[in-house]
Write a protein that holds these residues in place. Structure first.
Motif, short mmCIF file in Angstrom:
data_model
loop_
_atom_site.label_atom_id
_atom_site.label_comp_id
_atom_site.label_asym_id
_atom_site.label_seq_id
_atom_site.Cartn_x
_atom_site.Cartn_y
_atom_site.Cartn_z
N ILE A 1 -19.49 0.36 -19.41
CA ILE A 1 -20.20 1.13 -20.44
C ILE A 1 -21.71 0.94 -20.31
CG2 ILE A 1 -20.61 1.32 -22.93
CD1 ILE A 1 -17.60 0.74 -23.30
N ALA A 2 -22.14 -0.32 -20.17
CA ALA A 2 -23.58 -0.59 -20.04
C ALA A 2 -24.15 0.07 -18.79
CB ALA A 2 -23.82 -2.10 -20.00
N GLY A 3 -23.44 -0.03 -17.68
CA GLY A 3 -23.93 0.56 -16.44
C GLY A 3 -24.05 2.07 -16.52
N VAL A 4 -23.05 2.73 -17.12
CA VAL A 4 -23.09 4.19 -17.23
C VAL A 4 -24.22 4.63 -18.17
CG1 VAL A 4 -21.82 6.19 -18.09
CG2 VAL A 4 -20.69 4.56 -16.58
N LEU A 5 -24.36 3.94 -19.30
CA LEU A 5 -25.43 4.29 -20.24
C LEU A 5 -26.82 4.07 -19.63
CD1 LEU A 5 -24.03 2.93 -23.63
CD2 LEU A 5 -24.21 5.32 -22.88
N LEU A 6 -26.99 2.96 -18.94
CA LEU A 6 -28.29 2.69 -18.31
C LEU A 6 -28.58 3.67 -17.18
CD1 LEU A 6 -28.13 -1.20 -18.37
CD2 LEU A 6 -29.82 0.22 -19.56
N ALA A 7 -27.55 4.04 -16.43
CA ALA A 7 -27.74 5.04 -15.37
C ALA A 7 -28.13 6.39 -15.97
CB ALA A 7 -26.46 5.17 -14.54
N ALA A 8 -27.45 6.78 -17.04
CA ALA A 8 -27.77 8.06 -17.70
C ALA A 8 -29.21 8.03 -18.22
CB ALA A 8 -26.79 8.33 -18.84
N PHE A 9 -29.62 6.91 -18.79
CA PHE A 9 -30.99 6.77 -19.27
C PHE A 9 -31.98 6.88 -18.12
CE2 PHE A 9 -34.71 4.33 -20.66
CZ PHE A 9 -34.99 4.97 -21.85
N ALA A 10 -31.66 6.24 -16.99
CA ALA A 10 -32.54 6.31 -15.83
C ALA A 10 -32.65 7.73 -15.31
CB ALA A 10 -32.03 5.38 -14.73
N PHE A 11 -31.53 8.44 -15.22
CA PHE A 11 -31.56 9.81 -14.71
C PHE A 11 -32.32 10.73 -15.65
CE2 PHE A 11 -27.35 8.56 -12.56
CZ PHE A 11 -28.04 7.93 -11.54
N ALA A 12 -32.22 10.48 -16.95
CA ALA A 12 -33.02 11.24 -17.90
C ALA A 12 -34.50 10.94 -17.69
CB ALA A 12 -32.61 10.91 -19.35
#
Length: 171
Positions: A154-165
């Motif tokens: 969950i943390a990895g996916v959320l942080l990746a989504a934040f980075a891509f944004a």
């Protein structure tokens, strides 16, 4: 100094700093459970931390590149690299969670039990070479049904989504 020259007015800077803080909080939580809570990590738990150790400095470099005025593509590429590393740790978490739920076998490096330390100081070096961490197949703790590996997904996916944004906003 005008509002437009403020680092906080630059999306690349803000996203990279918040990303670094988020990643540090995630891996810091794992380290807290280890050193304060006494949860000994298994081999896969330790592997899942490595992308954080690489991505945090990359995100900080992205913030620095924005501050010193390097070309925008450099900041975006660094944020993208940090986001990709967060996808790597999320993928590792999926694998580890699958091992814990016995969907597939874990690596041979995961031992089945943790051995205890010797009380004989003369055997200390020999004992250190034979000590193995806990098994990767047993979740040390589950919170809301998820193990540490599940929460890392969950943390990895959320942080990746934040980075891509952040990559999109910094354009």
């Amino acid at each position: 100094m005008t509002a437009t020259s403020s680092p906080l007015a630059r999306p690349g800077f803000v996203y990279s700093i918040l990303l670094a803080i988020g990643m540090a909080a995630a891996v810091g939580t794992a380290l807290g459970f280890q050193y304060i809570g006494g949860y000994i990590p298994c081999a896969l738990c330790l592997l899942q931390r490595q992308p954080y150790y690489y991505a945090i400095p990359i995100a900080i470099l992205a913030a620095i590149s924005e501050l010193v005025g390097l070309p925008n593509w450099i900041t975006r590429a660094l944020i993208l690299a940090a986001g990709m590393l967060m996808l790597v740790t999320a993928g590792m978490g999926v694998y580890h969670a699958g091992v814990e739920w016995h969907f597939w076998p874990g690596p041979a490096t995961c031992s089945t039990t943790a051995s205890s330390m010797t009380s004989n100081a003369g055997d200390l070096l020999t004992e250190l070479n034979t000590i193995k961490g806990p098994s990767c197949t047993d979740a040390a703790l589950r919170v809301l049904g998820l193990s540490f590996a599940g929460w890392n997904v969950i943390a990895g996916v959320l942080l990746a989504a934040f980075a891509f944004a952040g990559v999109r906003k910094a354009a």
